[in-house]
Design a protein around this motif. Structure first.
Motif, mmCIF file in Angstrom:
data_model
loop_
_atom_site.group_PDB
_atom_site.id
_atom_site.type_symbol
_atom_site.label_atom_id
_atom_site.label_comp_id
_atom_site.label_asym_id
_atom_site.label_seq_id
_atom_site.Cartn_x
_atom_site.Cartn_y
_atom_site.Cartn_z
ATOM 1 N N GLY A 98 0.813 -1.197 0.051
ATOM 2 C CA GLY A 98 0.136 -0.104 0.027
ATOM 3 C C GLY A 98 1.003 1.204 0.035
ATOM 4 O O GLY A 98 0.882 1.939 -0.768
ATOM 5 N N PHE A 99 1.715 1.313 0.967
ATOM 6 C CA PHE A 99 2.605 2.464 1.128
ATOM 7 C C PHE A 99 3.257 2.758 -0.190
ATOM 8 O O PHE A 99 3.556 3.909 -0.831
ATOM 9 N N PHE A 100 4.268 1.521 -0.712
ATOM 10 C CA PHE A 100 4.977 1.784 -1.835
ATOM 11 C C PHE A 100 4.235 2.067 -3.295
ATOM 12 O O PHE A 100 4.792 2.833 -4.029
ATOM 13 N N THR A 101 2.722 1.468 -3.356
ATOM 14 C CA THR A 101 2.001 2.041 -4.420
ATOM 15 C C THR A 101 1.855 3.442 -4.345
ATOM 16 O O THR A 101 1.984 4.336 -5.493
ATOM 17 N N VAL A 102 1.538 4.150 -3.019
ATOM 18 C CA VAL A 102 1.341 5.489 -2.831
ATOM 19 C C VAL A 102 2.525 6.385 -3.311
ATOM 20 O O VAL A 102 2.362 7.208 -4.097
ATOM 21 N N VAL A 103 3.695 5.858 -2.717
ATOM 22 C CA VAL A 103 4.759 6.702 -3.071
ATOM 23 C C VAL A 103 5.249 6.685 -4.625
ATOM 24 O O VAL A 103 5.736 7.389 -5.197
ATOM 25 N N GLY A 104 5.037 5.613 -5.119
ATOM 26 C CA GLY A 104 5.359 5.240 -6.695
ATOM 27 C C GLY A 104 4.325 6.370 -7.439
ATOM 28 O O GLY A 104 4.758 6.942 -8.561
ATOM 29 N N VAL A 105 2.909 6.313 -7.161
ATOM 30 C CA VAL A 105 2.194 7.102 -7.744
ATOM 31 C C VAL A 105 2.649 8.772 -7.714
ATOM 32 O O VAL A 105 2.860 9.505 -8.635
ATOM 33 N N GLU A 106 2.947 8.976 -6.554
ATOM 34 C CA GLU A 106 3.282 10.416 -6.351
ATOM 35 C C GLU A 106 4.508 10.896 -6.938
ATOM 36 O O GLU A 106 4.726 12.010 -7.523
ATOM 37 N N LYS A 107 5.488 9.759 -6.810
ATOM 38 C CA LYS A 107 6.924 10.308 -7.517
ATOM 39 C C LYS A 107 6.601 10.351 -9.073
ATOM 40 O O LYS A 107 7.146 11.146 -9.765
ATOM 41 N N SER A 108 5.730 9.538 -9.721
ATOM 42 C CA SER A 108 5.847 9.509 -11.128
ATOM 43 C C SER A 108 5.074 10.991 -11.607
ATOM 44 O O SER A 108 5.212 11.321 -12.353
ATOM 45 N N LEU A 109 3.960 11.060 -10.574
ATOM 46 C CA LEU A 109 3.207 12.410 -11.010
ATOM 47 C C LEU A 109 4.309 13.529 -10.756
ATOM 48 O O LEU A 109 4.329 14.666 -11.641
ATOM 49 N N ALA A 110 4.961 13.667 -9.907
ATOM 50 C CA ALA A 110 6.048 14.681 -9.739
ATOM 51 C C ALA A 110 7.065 14.810 -10.667
ATOM 52 O O ALA A 110 7.641 15.942 -10.894
ATOM 53 N N TYR A 111 7.165 13.675 -11.525
ATOM 54 C CA TYR A 111 8.171 13.659 -12.461
ATOM 55 C C TYR A 111 7.529 13.778 -13.852
ATOM 56 O O TYR A 111 7.770 13.414 -14.879
ATOM 57 N N ASP A 112 6.278 14.372 -13.741
ATOM 58 C CA ASP A 112 5.394 14.500 -15.177
ATOM 59 C C ASP A 112 4.995 13.473 -15.955
ATOM 60 O O ASP A 112 5.193 13.634 -17.009
ATOM 61 N N SER A 113 4.677 12.209 -15.271
ATOM 62 C CA SER A 113 4.050 11.300 -16.033
ATOM 63 C C SER A 113 2.617 11.539 -16.193
ATOM 64 O O SER A 113 2.015 12.416 -15.517
ATOM 65 N N VAL A 119 -0.606 5.635 -12.502
ATOM 66 C CA VAL A 119 -1.319 4.428 -11.786
ATOM 67 C C VAL A 119 -0.435 3.119 -12.186
ATOM 68 O O VAL A 119 -0.185 2.476 -11.298
ATOM 69 N N MET A 120 0.035 2.984 -13.305
ATOM 70 C CA MET A 120 0.829 1.857 -13.918
ATOM 71 C C MET A 120 2.117 1.718 -13.117
ATOM 72 O O MET A 120 2.596 0.851 -12.541
ATOM 73 N N LEU A 121 2.817 2.965 -12.993
ATOM 74 C CA LEU A 121 4.089 3.086 -12.390
ATOM 75 C C LEU A 121 3.992 2.809 -10.810
ATOM 76 O O LEU A 121 4.825 2.217 -10.348
ATOM 77 N N GLY A 122 2.641 3.314 -10.284
ATOM 78 C CA GLY A 122 2.550 3.104 -8.874
ATOM 79 C C GLY A 122 2.542 1.313 -8.370
ATOM 80 O O GLY A 122 3.194 1.064 -7.599
ATOM 81 N N MET A 123 1.762 0.983 -9.256
ATOM 82 C CA MET A 123 1.622 -0.558 -9.214
ATOM 83 C C MET A 123 2.811 -1.290 -9.360
ATOM 84 O O MET A 123 3.101 -2.355 -8.557
ATOM 85 N N PHE A 124 3.735 -0.979 -10.298
ATOM 86 C CA PHE A 124 4.837 -1.519 -10.675
ATOM 87 C C PHE A 124 5.864 -1.382 -9.476
ATOM 88 O O PHE A 124 6.518 -2.148 -9.006
ATOM 89 N N SER A 125 5.833 -0.168 -8.786
ATOM 90 C CA SER A 125 6.908 -0.011 -7.688
ATOM 91 C C SER A 125 6.473 -0.975 -6.618
ATOM 92 O O SER A 125 7.222 -1.528 -6.012
ATOM 93 N N ALA A 126 5.444 -1.121 -6.390
ATOM 94 C CA ALA A 126 4.991 -2.245 -5.462
ATOM 95 C C ALA A 126 5.088 -3.564 -5.618
ATOM 96 O O ALA A 126 5.514 -4.607 -4.809
ATOM 97 N N CYS A 127 4.900 -3.827 -7.022
ATOM 98 C CA CYS A 127 4.690 -5.441 -7.369
ATOM 99 C C CYS A 127 6.203 -5.876 -8.138
ATOM 100 O O CYS A 127 6.468 -7.067 -8.099
ATOM 101 N N MET A 128 6.908 -5.006 -9.217
ATOM 102 C CA MET A 128 7.788 -5.575 -9.897
ATOM 103 C C MET A 128 8.841 -6.206 -9.223
ATOM 104 O O MET A 128 9.673 -7.180 -9.683
ATOM 105 N N GLY A 129 9.220 -5.848 -7.778
ATOM 106 C CA GLY A 129 10.479 -6.669 -7.202
ATOM 107 C C GLY A 129 9.970 -8.056 -7.225
ATOM 108 O O GLY A 129 10.986 -8.794 -7.075
ATOM 109 N N PHE A 175 -3.096 8.109 2.887
ATOM 110 C CA PHE A 175 -3.468 7.291 4.036
ATOM 111 C C PHE A 175 -4.814 6.492 3.378
ATOM 112 O O PHE A 175 -5.009 5.310 3.610
ATOM 113 N N ILE A 176 -5.903 7.120 2.881
ATOM 114 C CA ILE A 176 -6.976 6.398 1.994
ATOM 115 C C ILE A 176 -6.705 5.615 1.094
ATOM 116 O O ILE A 176 -6.931 4.129 1.202
ATOM 117 N N SER A 177 -5.554 5.734 0.207
ATOM 118 C CA SER A 177 -5.237 5.006 -0.882
ATOM 119 C C SER A 177 -4.606 3.699 -0.551
ATOM 120 O O SER A 177 -4.673 2.689 -0.929
#
Lengths: 204, 204, 204
Positions: A98-113, A119-129, A175-177
């Motif tokens: 949950g935490f890694f997904t949120v951090v991943g989405v935040e970071k991707s948006l911050a870098y203009d995705s 959404v895709m990159l947030g899921m990747f952050s949590a699952c691809m490892g 927190f919600i996400s």
């Protein structure tokens, strides 16, 4: 900011424990276990950062590798006890994705995705490892088997992106996400739920 | 330019259909099928862009992910019919790899890769999505089995690079090179041709 | 500088021979063998460069791909003889991983990675090509099996980083660190040594 940083290190350590334990169960030597801990912990975030064309955070900040080493040492010292804590580890993992997904989405948006890519990159952050870990262990990745794991992350990532269009604060949104990811994951394992595959879906 | 853009989206969709169908055939759930569609469609181009040290196009342009979603939905809705259209899909795929090879070579040259690397990266663009798909499904990648697939792309990529040294227009070059890929692929499947492996080659 | 450059090309060629030979032994066709030679030779360094967010050297310098082609041709022409030279190849490989480890650590430090990450990336440079090769051939990677390979590289990388804090010259440091990798690798194969796995380690 500092709080998030330590949570991130903690999440990295938890993922390293999970990766190293998978290796230990397969009789892989201690080097291989360390390697698997590393791959599981930083694989998802590194892939996200590579696609964003930025450096993965662990390349410049050695603390992440130290957190992984600590996780691997814990997995070795507490090897037998950890199996008794399978339930605790499951809860940690569900909070972690949950935490890694949120951090991943935040970071991707911050870098203009784009929103849909975030959404895709947030899921990747949590699952691809975990996907890379499974590929290296030569088994079909968990996310291709009938368990709700990556789809929970996807749901949380979609909700995070949608809520950025409301007046909700970033902290509350996070927190919600993350909670959505946790709840979906928890309920699906508790009640043994799974998504349909296509041929079955067609027969219904 | 706009025309190329829509062709690119169309090619992405066709590859997504092929990836999702492979997942459906293996009884993977609808999330996993979507994931496989995504990986197959953007894996090759993303790897090329990562090596060129630029951002994959889908990170900023959400339309590519939408094209993939459409492809996945088509693969689910038309699941049974698509098997009857295996031949049509084969033709689409053969056209698609020709197109993706040419686009990959062009983009690599535009970003200052050497001519020989552009050949390699053009082939990567067309073939590596399928390689990643096969690795995730835990089967030996198609391009390591006895079928002429990546070698057709390699031939087309070499011809494209060679023709850039002539006075031919870029459009004509693209058409010729993509046609070479298509014709080699088509003939090799039609007449069941394959390249020799080394031990056999040595005995002859 | 020029000397290092030619050594690097030579190392690339040796790794390509090893990759292509693995493919030849499995009856893979000549295209697949070339592809495997390429992946084995440039996989590790490319992954390191992707994490450092710079372009892999072969993208702009076509000589690396030429060196790989030469290696593949050698593996085909001398296919039967090379098996008799297994011992020679082993020695070349042990020298090669020592050299690649040192080059990988140096490059990572030059691009501002942390010391601990440079150790990791140095090991990656030498070993990840083989990991990718094994994943593509659908076998469990060598470094997850009971052989001292990546751990030898890790030891050499740690020593290199430690010696940068002394007054020793870079050239002498490189020589010592590469020699450490070679000696550990050589002795471990000669005396059939391996690291313990965790359950065994716990029983002792």
């Amino acid at each position: 900011m500092t709080f998030i940083y330590y949570i991130d290190l903690l999440g990295t350590m938890v993922f390293a424990i999970s990766g190293a334990m998978a290796a230990n169960r397969n009789g892989i030597d201690i080097f291989g276990a360390t390697f698997m801990g590393f791959v599981t912990a930083i694989g998802g975030g590194s892939l996200r950062d590579v696609f964003l064309n930025i450096r993965p955070v662990w390349v410049e900040d050695g603390n992440y590798l130290l957190a992984i080493l600590v996780g691997v040492v814990i997995s070795i010292i507490l090897n037998k006890q950890l199996d008794n804590f399978a339930r605790t580890l499951f809860l940690f993992d569900a909070i972690g994705i949950g935490f890694f997904t949120v951090v991943g989405v935040e970071k991707s948006l911050a870098y203009d995705s784009s929103a849909i890519s975030a959404v895709m990159l947030g899921m990747f952050s949590a699952c691809m490892g975990g996907v890379i870990r499974d590929v290296l262990m030569n088994v079909t990745p968990l996310i291709l088997r009938k368990e709700i794991y990556a789809s929970a992350c996807l749901a949380g990532a979609i909700i995070y992106v949608l809520l950025t269009f409301t007046s909700i604060t970033a902290g509350m949104n996070a927190f919600i996400s993350a909670a959505v990811v946790f709840v979906i994951r928890f309920i699906s394992v508790r009640y043994n739920l799974s998504l349909p595959s296509v041929p079955n879906a067609m027969k219904e």
